[in-house]
Design a protein around this motif. Structure first.
Motif, PDB file in Angstrom:
ATOM      1  N   PHE A 116       0.803  -1.221   0.000  1.00  6.11           N
ATOM      2  CA  PHE A 116       0.000   0.000   0.000  1.00  6.11           C
ATOM      3  C   PHE A 116       0.827   1.257   0.000  1.00  6.11           C
ATOM      4  O   PHE A 116       0.414   2.294  -0.460  1.00  6.11           O
ATOM      5  CB  PHE A 116      -0.797   0.051   1.311  1.00  6.11           C
ATOM      6  CG  PHE A 116      -2.205  -0.344   1.144  1.00  6.11           C
ATOM      7  CD1 PHE A 116      -3.202   0.604   1.245  1.00  6.11           C
ATOM      8  CD2 PHE A 116      -2.530  -1.644   0.895  1.00  6.11           C
ATOM      9  CE1 PHE A 116      -4.499   0.239   1.103  1.00  6.11           C
ATOM     10  CE2 PHE A 116      -3.832  -2.008   0.748  1.00  6.11           C
ATOM     11  CZ  PHE A 116      -4.823  -1.078   0.851  1.00  6.11           C
ATOM     12  N   LEU A 143      -9.822   7.766  -1.360  1.00  8.70           N
ATOM     13  CA  LEU A 143      -9.360   6.493  -1.891  1.00  8.70           C
ATOM     14  C   LEU A 143      -9.715   5.337  -0.960  1.00  8.70           C
ATOM     15  O   LEU A 143     -10.027   4.239  -1.405  1.00  8.70           O
ATOM     16  CB  LEU A 143      -7.842   6.527  -2.091  1.00  8.70           C
ATOM     17  CG  LEU A 143      -7.320   7.384  -3.240  1.00  8.70           C
ATOM     18  CD1 LEU A 143      -5.804   7.368  -3.240  1.00  8.70           C
ATOM     19  CD2 LEU A 143      -7.843   6.858  -4.569  1.00  8.70           C
ATOM     20  N   MET A 187     -12.370   1.553  -1.155  1.00 11.19           N
ATOM     21  CA  MET A 187     -11.550   0.380  -0.941  1.00 11.19           C
ATOM     22  C   MET A 187     -12.114  -0.490   0.176  1.00 11.19           C
ATOM     23  O   MET A 187     -12.134  -1.702   0.104  1.00 11.19           O
ATOM     24  CB  MET A 187     -10.137   0.828  -0.588  1.00 11.19           C
ATOM     25  CG  MET A 187      -9.098  -0.099  -1.126  1.00 11.19           C
ATOM     26  SD  MET A 187      -7.435   0.393  -0.745  1.00 11.19           S
ATOM     27  CE  MET A 187      -7.160   1.863  -1.623  1.00 11.19           C
ATOM     28  N   SER A 215     -13.365  -4.287  -1.135  1.00 13.85           N
ATOM     29  CA  SER A 215     -12.351  -5.312  -0.997  1.00 13.85           C
ATOM     30  C   SER A 215     -12.856  -6.524  -0.221  1.00 13.85           C
ATOM     31  O   SER A 215     -12.074  -7.375   0.158  1.00 13.85           O
ATOM     32  CB  SER A 215     -11.131  -4.721  -0.307  1.00 13.85           C
ATOM     33  OG  SER A 215     -11.550  -4.150   0.891  1.00 13.85           O
ATOM     34  N   SER A 261     -12.509  -4.756  -7.615  1.00 14.67           N
ATOM     35  CA  SER A 261     -11.933  -5.255  -6.363  1.00 14.67           C
ATOM     36  C   SER A 261     -10.661  -6.066  -6.615  1.00 14.67           C
ATOM     37  O   SER A 261      -9.817  -6.193  -5.733  1.00 14.67           O
ATOM     38  CB  SER A 261     -12.951  -6.090  -5.594  1.00 14.67           C
ATOM     39  OG  SER A 261     -13.074  -7.356  -6.180  1.00 14.67           O
ATOM     40  N   LEU A 296      -7.492  -4.034  -6.003  1.00 15.83           N
ATOM     41  CA  LEU A 296      -7.227  -3.451  -4.686  1.00 15.83           C
ATOM     42  C   LEU A 296      -6.405  -4.417  -3.838  1.00 15.83           C
ATOM     43  O   LEU A 296      -6.818  -5.544  -3.606  1.00 15.83           O
ATOM     44  CB  LEU A 296      -8.557  -3.157  -3.972  1.00 15.83           C
ATOM     45  CG  LEU A 296      -9.526  -2.272  -4.744  1.00 15.83           C
ATOM     46  CD1 LEU A 296     -10.852  -2.190  -4.026  1.00 15.83           C
ATOM     47  CD2 LEU A 296      -8.932  -0.900  -4.946  1.00 15.83           C
ATOM     48  N   LEU A 331      -6.016  -4.486  -0.797  1.00 15.27           N
ATOM     49  CA  LEU A 331      -6.720  -4.865   0.437  1.00 15.27           C
ATOM     50  C   LEU A 331      -7.516  -6.162   0.241  1.00 15.27           C
ATOM     51  O   LEU A 331      -7.644  -6.968   1.149  1.00 15.27           O
ATOM     52  CB  LEU A 331      -7.636  -3.716   0.888  1.00 15.27           C
ATOM     53  CG  LEU A 331      -8.378  -3.893   2.213  1.00 15.27           C
ATOM     54  CD1 LEU A 331      -7.421  -4.205   3.345  1.00 15.27           C
ATOM     55  CD2 LEU A 331      -9.185  -2.662   2.551  1.00 15.27           C
ATOM     56  N   THR A 332      -8.064  -6.350  -0.974  1.00 10.43           N
ATOM     57  CA  THR A 332      -8.808  -7.568  -1.279  1.00 10.43           C
ATOM     58  C   THR A 332      -7.957  -8.797  -0.984  1.00 10.43           C
ATOM     59  O   THR A 332      -8.404  -9.746  -0.344  1.00 10.43           O
ATOM     60  CB  THR A 332      -9.182  -7.590  -2.770  1.00 10.43           C
ATOM     61  OG1 THR A 332      -9.770  -6.350  -3.099  1.00 10.43           O
ATOM     62  CG2 THR A 332     -10.149  -8.718  -3.071  1.00 10.43           C
TER      63      THR A 332
END
Lengths: 398, 333
Positions: free
Chosen positions: A296, A320, A324, A328, A345, A348, A350-351
């Motif tokens: 990130f 942003l 997210m 995600s 997704s 991302l 985070l997903t």
């Protein structure tokens, strides 16, 4: 500029940032409170189970019976009362008609109603289907769905029992043991991949942890760097003969430590308050969180480089972060989303963090089972850092 | 020690520094004097490798500020306009942090911190958080922070900005001492004439991104006064407009300005101007209480060279004079 001095300088910067953080009493309190609030909010508001307690339900018994036979509805109601008494699932209030039930729902006196039809016993005795109507409160879809599922289940079971009696009466070949098999030829059982009882919370805790750590780093990093730029202390570091990478790494380390601290609080609360059990390796969990931060951080640095002041940086970051959070799969399964959202997704990081974390925490997966996620996260991290460092270097000597 | 050639910096189309060139010798105190927005800070930041020049070159100790920025950083110490100190860290922790970034060995750094803190009388405050310090103390910390790596070149950006007169004097004394004892080359920016006059061996007058004049303080003043020009301040108890008119009509007098009801300032040139002026006043029956022969100030130099006064001069009283007022420009950093 060798690696060793980059590492030692970044550790120095991280140490300095953490001292500053721990001397800021108010900030520290908020730091601890944030995950607690977040956790209790999600934990208590979201249904942790599909069970209900103490739901008030209105009951209308219009059944007129069938001659001298005992009315079938009486048995039904008795069974219903037994269930509600033993499980504490609902409290039953008598009502006179469907209209009254509707009125009671409108006045919010009850959450739903059951209406047993006028010809209930007659139908049963004459070989027809009896009708039971479940009245729900549409203004509360979640509750009405739960109530519907629970009542259907209850009536289904009673119906099965009744059918068993009927089948036994039809043929002497049928006895108590095989009557169920005749009425319901198969039974359906559900079993999880790992033994144990699971709730929505087991689903959400890993994602929530990933999200908190990310959010902490993503909002903390631009804020910290642009704050230092505004008050001028960043110049002090920029004018020292150190690699710019050390500044980025140091700031990130401090923010990561802060994020992980919040993650630990979340994890502790999840285990202590909401009975989440961790099946995987704790070290792997933290390794994943670190990797998540790494993937990130480039984005945060790029935002910092372009935003002129702290306020702008925060605003860009929040904009942003928000999509997210929802895209995600932290709160809702990705599979529930329409295809184009599922597509987004996939981009991302985070997903992948929350998926991998979920696999490790809930299913006890090892490194070999999350290689795809690991590869994607490392890829994300390398690409973003490769973009971020030169951008930062340029932006700082504008 | 420092060579600046055609150094230029544009910010979004605005030219903050416009092709300036100058050299600074080893051990010299060089001042950049000018109003806010003249481009002094940008120049300092370019020398400190914090801002990339649009055009031109600058070298510090033969290292280019763009290409060999790391080498330049080892040579310089920067006292920025903003205080480079973390409020939540103690004085010692702050100095320790920055000192270690310069790779100073621990034992040496320990001694140096004590020495530097002692030098600015902050030894007793070693363990206190900088956030609790007064602005004078903070500025002293700000200066010694830049001295941690024993820089060959010290860059000072408005080192006395926002300080009370006493703290200003302390900081100036300290800067002088460092230059004297450590032979440190110093470049400082200031908008205060007095400061430039006291501290600097040579002064570059900056205005609108350009260096309008560059010389020693004495030589710059000669630009205004010339060898036979005198500036007299006269206190006349019964000053009248007739008196002023008759002084003004004298051949040797170039200008007369009235400061208040009893004081006038006269610019005059030629031989025997004192007698001529005093005779003229006597002729009008003026009672002269005092006569002062004034040295021209840098203020006068600035006015002479740029055609307008230094803005932002809250710390100084200047003679009332019909002066052109410029619209304050937006400060671009």
């Amino acid at each position: 500029m060798n690696i060793k001095s980059v590492i030692s300088n970044s550790l120095r910067i991280a140490w300095k940032d953490l001292i500053e953080l721990f001397r800021n009493r108010m900030g520290l309190v908020m730091l601890v409170l944030m995950p607690i609030f977040m956790m209790s909010m999600v934990g208590f508001i979201y249904p942790s189970d599909t069970s209900m307690s103490n739901v008030s339900v209105a009951l209308v018994n219009e059944d007129e019976g069938y001659g001298s036979y005992p009315s079938a509805s009486a048995t039904l109601i008795m069974a219903l009362e037994n269930i509600s008494n033993s499980t504490g699932m609902m409290t039953i209030t008598e009502a006179s008609s469907l209209d009254e039930v509707r009125e009671m729902i409108q006045k919010e006196e009850v959450e739903g109603g059951i209406v047993i039809a006028r010809n209930f016993t007659v139908s049963l005795m004459t070989g027809n289907q009896g009708t039971i109507t479940i009245v729900t409160d549409q203004s509360n879809p979640q509750m009405s769905t739960l109530l519907q599922i629970a009542l259907k289940e209850v009536f289904e079971q009673m119906g099965t029992w009744l059918a068993q009696q009927n089948v036994q009466g039809l043929s002497p070949a049928v006895n108590a043991s095989n009557s169920l098999a005749i009425v319901k030829p198969y039974s359906v059982q559900t079993e999880g991949a790992v033994p144990g009882h699971f709730s929505y919370f087991d689903f959400i805790a890993p994602g929530l942890m990933a999200m908190t750590v990310m959010m902490s780093v993503m909002t903390g990093l631009p804020a910290a760097i642009s704050h230092e730029r505004e008050v001028g202390t960043l110049d002090g570091m920029m004018v020292a003969p150190i690699n710019r990478l050390a500044i980025i790494v140091g700031k990130t380390l401090a923010q990561t430590a802060r994020g992980i601290l919040q993650g630990i609080i979340i994890l502790a609360l999840a285990v202590a308050l909401f009975g989440v059990t961790i099946h995987g390796n704790i070290l792997l969990i933290f390794a994943l969180l670190f990797l998540g931060v790494f993937s990130f951080v480039g984005l945060g640095v790029v935002v910092t480089s372009f935003a002129k002041d702290q306020e702008t940086a925060m605003m860009v970051m929040m904009t942003l972060m928000f999509p997210m959070m929802f895209l995600s799969g932290v709160f809702f399964p990705i599979q529930q989303m329409p295809w184009y959202m599922q597509g987004i997704s996939k981009f991302l990081p985070l997903t992948y963090v929350s998926t991998a974390l979920r696999k490790v925490m809930v299913l006890g997966a090892g490194v070999s089972m999350i290689t795809t996620e690991l590869a994607v996260l490392i890829g994300f991290g390398i690409v973003m850092t490769a973009i971020a460092v030169p951008v930062f270097r340029r932006a700082m000597t504008r | 020690m420092i060579e600046v050639r055609n150094l230029t910096k544009n910010f979004n189309g605005f030219r903050a520094v416009d092709h300036i060139s100058f050299d600074v010798k080893r051990g010299e105190v060089f001042g950049l004097l000018g109003p806010n927005g003249a481009g002094k800070t940008t120049t300092i930041r370019m020398l400190a490798t914090l801002t990339r020049p649009t055009e031109g070159t600058a070298t510090v100790g033969n290292y280019d500020v763009v290409k060999d920025d790391d080498e330049v950083r080892k040579l310089i110490g920067l006292v920025s306009e903003k205080i480079i100190m973390y409020d939540r860290l103690t004085a010692k922790e702050n100095l320790w942090f920055f000192g270690r970034l310069y790779g100073i060995p621990k034992e040496v750094l320990n001694e140096r911190i004590d020495e530097l803190l002692g030098l600015v009388q902050l030894g007793d405050w070693k363990g206190s958080q900088v956030g609790t310090f007064s602005s004078g103390m903070r500025q002293r910390m700000n200066v010694i922070r830049a001295l941690l790596n024993m820089p060959k070149v010290l860059l000072l950006d408005e080192p006395t900005l926002g300080l009370d007169p006493q703290s200003s004097v302390e900081v100036r004394e300290f800067v002088k001492k460092i230059n004297r004892e450590k032979k440190t080359t110093i470049i400082l920016t200031t908008h205060m004439m007095v400061e430039a006059d006291i501290l600097c061996d040579r002064i570059g007058i900056m205005d609108h991104g350009k260096i309008a004049a560059l010389d020693t303080s004495t030589n710059l003043k000669k630009l205004v006064s010339g060898d036979d020009t005198a500036i007299l301040e006269l206190e006349i108890a019964n000053l009248t407009s007739n008196m002023i008119a008759s002084i003004q009509s004298l051949k040797c007098v170039s200008s007369v300005s009235q400061d208040n009801s009893t004081h006038i300032k006269v610019h005059a040139s030629g031989n025997g101007v004192f007698d001529t002026i005093i005779d003229a006043i006597r002729a009008e029956k003026g009672e002269i209480n005092s006569v002062k022969n004034l040295e021209p100030t840098l203020e006068d130099v600035f006015l002479h060279i740029t055609g307008h006064e230094v803005r932002d001069k809250a710390d100084q009283k200047i003679p009332m004079r019909a002066h052109r007022r410029f619209m304050p420009r937006r400060r671009v950093r």
